[in-house]
Enzyme design. Sequence first.
Site, PDB file in Angstrom:
ATOM      1  N   HIS A 132      35.912  38.138  43.626  1.00 22.98           N
ATOM      2  CA  HIS A 132      35.614  39.486  44.610  1.00 22.98           C
ATOM      3  C   HIS A 132      35.234  40.786  44.114  1.00 22.98           C
ATOM      4  O   HIS A 132      34.359  41.459  44.371  1.00 22.98           O
ATOM      5  CB  HIS A 132      36.675  39.297  45.953  1.00 22.98           C
ATOM      6  CG  HIS A 132      36.301  40.422  47.003  1.00 22.98           C
ATOM      7  ND1 HIS A 132      36.072  40.040  48.141  1.00 22.98           N
ATOM      8  CD2 HIS A 132      36.633  41.867  46.793  1.00 22.98           C
ATOM      9  CE1 HIS A 132      35.862  40.989  48.934  1.00 22.98           C
ATOM     10  NE2 HIS A 132      36.572  42.118  48.151  1.00 22.98           N
ATOM     11  N   GLU A 133      36.315  41.083  43.538  1.00 22.45           N
ATOM     12  CA  GLU A 133      36.459  42.577  42.576  1.00 22.45           C
ATOM     13  C   GLU A 133      35.329  42.564  41.833  1.00 22.45           C
ATOM     14  O   GLU A 133      34.721  43.730  41.776  1.00 22.45           O
ATOM     15  CB  GLU A 133      37.860  43.024  42.101  1.00 22.45           C
ATOM     16  CG  GLU A 133      39.064  42.972  43.193  1.00 22.45           C
ATOM     17  CD  GLU A 133      38.738  43.746  44.312  1.00 22.45           C
ATOM     18  OE1 GLU A 133      37.915  44.706  44.189  1.00 22.45           O
ATOM     19  OE2 GLU A 133      39.221  43.671  45.387  1.00 22.45           O
ATOM     20  N   HIS A 184      32.099  43.469  43.048  1.00 19.49           N
ATOM     21  CA  HIS A 184      32.005  44.661  43.361  1.00 19.49           C
ATOM     22  C   HIS A 184      31.613  45.491  42.099  1.00 19.49           C
ATOM     23  O   HIS A 184      30.584  46.561  42.393  1.00 19.49           O
ATOM     24  CB  HIS A 184      33.211  45.351  44.218  1.00 19.49           C
ATOM     25  CG  HIS A 184      33.556  45.023  45.441  1.00 19.49           C
ATOM     26  ND1 HIS A 184      32.506  45.141  46.540  1.00 19.49           N
ATOM     27  CD2 HIS A 184      34.642  44.722  46.095  1.00 19.49           C
ATOM     28  CE1 HIS A 184      33.155  44.825  47.773  1.00 19.49           C
ATOM     29  NE2 HIS A 184      34.432  44.397  47.572  1.00 19.49           N
ATOM     30  N   HIS A 236      31.363  45.035  52.763  1.00 24.46           N
ATOM     31  CA  HIS A 236      31.737  43.630  52.698  1.00 24.46           C
ATOM     32  C   HIS A 236      30.802  42.773  53.833  1.00 24.46           C
ATOM     33  O   HIS A 236      30.612  43.552  54.836  1.00 24.46           O
ATOM     34  CB  HIS A 236      33.152  43.622  53.171  1.00 24.46           C
ATOM     35  CG  HIS A 236      34.002  43.869  52.115  1.00 24.46           C
ATOM     36  ND1 HIS A 236      34.549  45.261  51.950  1.00 24.46           N
ATOM     37  CD2 HIS A 236      34.312  43.369  50.880  1.00 24.46           C
ATOM     38  CE1 HIS A 236      35.343  45.607  50.945  1.00 24.46           C
ATOM     39  NE2 HIS A 236      35.325  44.198  50.272  1.00 24.46           N
TER      40      HIS A 236
END
Length: 562
Positions: A178-179, A182, A252
């Site tokens: 997830h990070e 980004h 998100h």
Amino acid sequence: MNKPTLLLLLCLSLTAAFPKSRRLNEHAKRKLEESTVDISGTWKPIRIKFEYVTDADLQTKEFLNQIFSICGTFLSKHLLIRRSSDKIQLTQDAPAQFKEFFEMSTDMLSVQHDADLVFFVNTMNDSNDSTLAFCAPVIFDDKTKRPIFGAIGWNMAYSQVSTLTNAGFEAQLATAVHEIIHGLGFVEDLFNQFYDSATGEVYPDGGMIEEDDVVKIITPRVLAFARKHFACDDISGVPMEQEGGDGTAGSHWERTLFYNEMMTGNDMVSDFVLTDFTFQLLQDTGYYRLADYKPDILTWGEGEGCNFYDSMCESDFSEFCSDEGSVGCAITHNGIGVCSSDDLSNSCKYYQIDPNLDCRNANSAGYSDNAATFQDFGYHSMCVIGGFSASSGTPQKFSCYKYSCDGTFTITVNGKSIDCSNGGEKTLEGLSGSITCPENYKQFCENADECPNQCNKRGFCMKGQCTCYGNYYGSGCEQENCTKVRKGTECVDSCPTGYYLNEVVNYCIGCPGYCASCSSYNACTQCQDGYELREGFCDLLSSSSYSSHLEILILLSIVLFS
Ligand SMILES: *[C@@H]1O[C@H](CO)[C@@H](O)[C@H](O)[C@H]1NC(C)=O
Ligand SMILES: *[C@@H]1O[C@H](CO)[C@@H](O)[C@H](O)[C@H]1NC(C)=O
Ligand SMILES: *[C@@H]1O[C@H](CO)[C@@H](O)[C@H](O)[C@H]1NC(C)=O
């Protein structure tokens, strides 16, 4: 290279409290807007490198190295970039740009990295901060505008390294992926900078719009996929999260529409899915194209139509529940939950999985009478309505039992198989109680995405297939020391016909995503039905243009046969 002083921090947060984050400064925005894109390079697998700038202990560093190596392998296997140069190097003002994250020594400026993207990883250990981790792209490539240096912060307070189960490790990996996504550019401030990789031009209407304080993505692939997924041709913008504050809102997917997509804004007890919403957005950045990949499928909202999209829990959809506090199977069937809303769900309620009743987790505590009710926890287990017991117990109202989608759909209880392919209520001789076979088992089986033992802490699972780091291989990365090349779950002498070696990760890969035939992993010659060939890759035809093609075909056939 572009030199924004600092970008926003994108955080995956545990609960309600969210840290402040900064926005891209105006100078940096203008620089990105003014630079033109060079689209001359060929598409190659991305090489991601992690530099540990933490003074944490050895065990912590080993843990971080393990999760980030797995993430790096997974992304290198699937993502292609246009490589501007073989090596990348920081510029003189990098220490100032990274100042907020860590103290950068001047030695680091002379290092030439054999990579396309480098993340500096730092740690914190603060149980009072609800941030699990954060990531920000910091420095961008002049030619492609793609992030090439970024920063990751990891809160060790939520990584109980020495006691992590396979499912616990998988949850940490989901946070890491997830990070990094980004860090790859999935951030609100970049949406309007996204460009069409075939032309280098930004999208005519930009990448996003804002309606009633909701950020909506309007890039072509995301829109086309949303229309297909929800079966709603009217979708004109795909909503991002509007709750959670700075750092969460805007960057998100909206929890109420995307539930357990990996790029929703906070952690939950569930199996996160990495779907085409995120992959299509990555392609819409202009920075990336996709090699061979099979994304997870989002069960949530699949085929539910415009009404789901427009009214969510105000209409009567099985995704949501209304009786606060009642117990039921989660929509994904992977655990037993309590009907409640979360901080990001716009007050809509759904069955939130109880951490002790996560069917997929072999280490779930379960009920106090697990043995007497034959509960079975593990990656092969699902939530079923009803339950059985021997004479000593009372059947549970919801149970975790082993399932199989192999040919027939069966539920196994205490070693006995129940054929659930035709639905209905089932009993078992000698046991009290009954179960109700799941109604939507076909959808469930088609979307099944679990990997054996969650890849044994050695790989990342997507659509039931582990991508293993290092030299591991096998269906659960359980095999060691592949000294040749890997293909799927096997270790083979060389890549067979129709497969091409991705040298970064030593995996044989097939044609690009949704391609029917190709001459290499980055050169499709014919796409699967419903996809359009553009510059060697396949894009989903937007459903309206697809259906108008169909209409033309139908019209033609009427003319021909009448
Ligand atoms: C984090 O802090 C806690 C409590 O202060 C401590 O017990 C733990 O060992 C620390 N973890 C790491 C990885 O430093
Ligand atoms: C967390 O907050 C409590 C109460 O404010 C404080 O006593 C404690 O030292 C803090 N812990 C950390 C790791 O900062
Ligand atoms: C793999 O290689 C390591 C290091 O050489 C060795 O210790 C281990 O036994 C090998 N495992 C297998 C299954 O061959």
